[in-house]
Design a protein around this motif. Structure first.
Motif, PDB file in Angstrom:
ATOM      1  N   GLU A  12     -61.841  89.052 -51.601  1.00 10.98           N
ATOM      2  CA  GLU A  12     -60.598  88.538 -51.358  1.00 10.98           C
ATOM      3  C   GLU A  12     -59.470  89.128 -52.181  1.00 10.98           C
ATOM      4  N   GLU A  13     -58.455  89.891 -52.102  1.00 13.30           N
ATOM      5  CA  GLU A  13     -57.188  89.930 -52.247  1.00 13.30           C
ATOM      6  C   GLU A  13     -56.516  88.719 -52.990  1.00 13.30           C
ATOM      7  N   TRP A  14     -55.946  88.192 -53.753  1.00 16.91           N
ATOM      8  CA  TRP A  14     -55.269  86.959 -53.907  1.00 16.91           C
ATOM      9  C   TRP A  14     -54.052  87.926 -54.090  1.00 16.91           C
ATOM     10  N   MET A  15     -52.636  86.966 -53.576  1.00 17.67           N
ATOM     11  CA  MET A  15     -51.419  87.217 -53.769  1.00 17.67           C
ATOM     12  C   MET A  15     -50.594  86.007 -53.976  1.00 17.67           C
ATOM     13  N   CYS A  16     -50.040  86.377 -54.690  1.00  9.63           N
ATOM     14  CA  CYS A  16     -48.462  85.007 -55.656  1.00  9.63           C
ATOM     15  C   CYS A  16     -47.818  85.046 -54.356  1.00  9.63           C
ATOM     16  N   ALA A  17     -47.661  83.766 -53.997  1.00 17.07           N
ATOM     17  CA  ALA A  17     -47.437  83.497 -52.605  1.00 17.07           C
ATOM     18  C   ALA A  17     -45.497  83.689 -52.906  1.00 17.07           C
ATOM     19  N   LYS A  18     -45.290  83.655 -54.041  1.00 21.62           N
ATOM     20  CA  LYS A  18     -43.233  84.274 -54.679  1.00 21.62           C
ATOM     21  C   LYS A  18     -43.287  85.005 -54.304  1.00 21.62           C
ATOM     22  N   CYS A  19     -44.127  85.372 -55.062  1.00 20.97           N
ATOM     23  CA  CYS A  19     -44.001  87.521 -56.141  1.00 20.97           C
ATOM     24  C   CYS A  19     -44.673  88.495 -54.366  1.00 20.97           C
ATOM     25  N   GLY A  20     -45.524  88.184 -54.044  1.00 26.44           N
ATOM     26  CA  GLY A  20     -45.527  88.235 -53.099  1.00 26.44           C
ATOM     27  C   GLY A  20     -46.880  89.792 -53.575  1.00 26.44           C
ATOM     28  N   VAL A  21     -47.456  89.587 -55.356  1.00 26.21           N
ATOM     29  CA  VAL A  21     -48.420  90.951 -55.364  1.00 26.21           C
ATOM     30  C   VAL A  21     -49.277  89.553 -55.873  1.00 26.21           C
ATOM     31  N   ARG A  43     -53.962  85.694 -62.554  1.00 25.74           N
ATOM     32  CA  ARG A  43     -52.693  85.507 -62.430  1.00 25.74           C
ATOM     33  C   ARG A  43     -51.229  86.790 -62.115  1.00 25.74           C
ATOM     34  N   CYS A  44     -50.642  85.857 -61.608  1.00 23.71           N
ATOM     35  CA  CYS A  44     -49.196  87.019 -61.477  1.00 23.71           C
ATOM     36  C   CYS A  44     -49.002  88.446 -61.957  1.00 23.71           C
ATOM     37  N   PRO A  45     -49.050  89.346 -62.013  1.00 30.10           N
ATOM     38  CA  PRO A  45     -48.374  90.733 -62.838  1.00 30.10           C
ATOM     39  C   PRO A  45     -47.242  90.158 -63.018  1.00 30.10           C
ATOM     40  N   SER A  46     -46.266  89.513 -61.883  1.00 31.55           N
ATOM     41  CA  SER A  46     -44.694  89.283 -62.010  1.00 31.55           C
ATOM     42  C   SER A  46     -44.178  88.377 -62.612  1.00 31.55           C
ATOM     43  N   CYS A  47     -44.594  86.949 -61.748  1.00 28.97           N
ATOM     44  CA  CYS A  47     -44.170  85.726 -62.777  1.00 28.97           C
ATOM     45  C   CYS A  47     -44.681  84.854 -63.628  1.00 28.97           C
ATOM     46  N   GLY A  48     -46.532  85.867 -63.760  1.00 28.47           N
ATOM     47  CA  GLY A  48     -47.099  84.893 -64.745  1.00 28.47           C
ATOM     48  C   GLY A  48     -47.791  83.785 -64.762  1.00 28.47           C
ATOM     49  N   MET A  49     -47.478  83.173 -63.311  1.00 27.19           N
ATOM     50  CA  MET A  49     -48.664  82.001 -63.149  1.00 27.19           C
ATOM     51  C   MET A  49     -49.975  82.517 -62.492  1.00 27.19           C
TER      52      MET A  49
END
Ligand SMILES: [Zn+2]
Length: 71
Positions: A12-21, A43-49
């Motif tokens: 399953e691929e997890w996505m950052c809900a905020k950035c969509g990555v 971690r989200c590579p975009s926002c780092g969350m």
């Protein structure tokens, strides 16, 4: 051993809900009760969350608490 089922995030691929990555696994250092330990978390590579599952949080925290008690 406990017989508890663990949720394994694999296909399953997890996505950052905020950035969509897509989230990427990254070794992250935690500090808890005066101890530090590292663990790979998504971690989200975009926002780092960092996304830490409850299983991971509970498991790691219990592990640290046990280490301290065993001393
Ligand atoms: Zn993000």
């Amino acid at each position: 051993m406990s017989g508890q089922e663990k949720t394994i995030i694999k296909n399953e691929e997890w996505m950052c809900a905020k950035c969509g990555v897509s989230l990427v696994p990254k070794n992250t250092i935690f500090a808890y009760m005066g101890m530090t330990f590292s663990h790979e978390v998504l971690r989200c590579p975009s926002c780092g969350m960092a996304f830490i599952s409850k299983e991971l949080a509970d498991g790691k925290m219990a592990e640290v608490e046990q280490l301290m008690e065993d001393k």
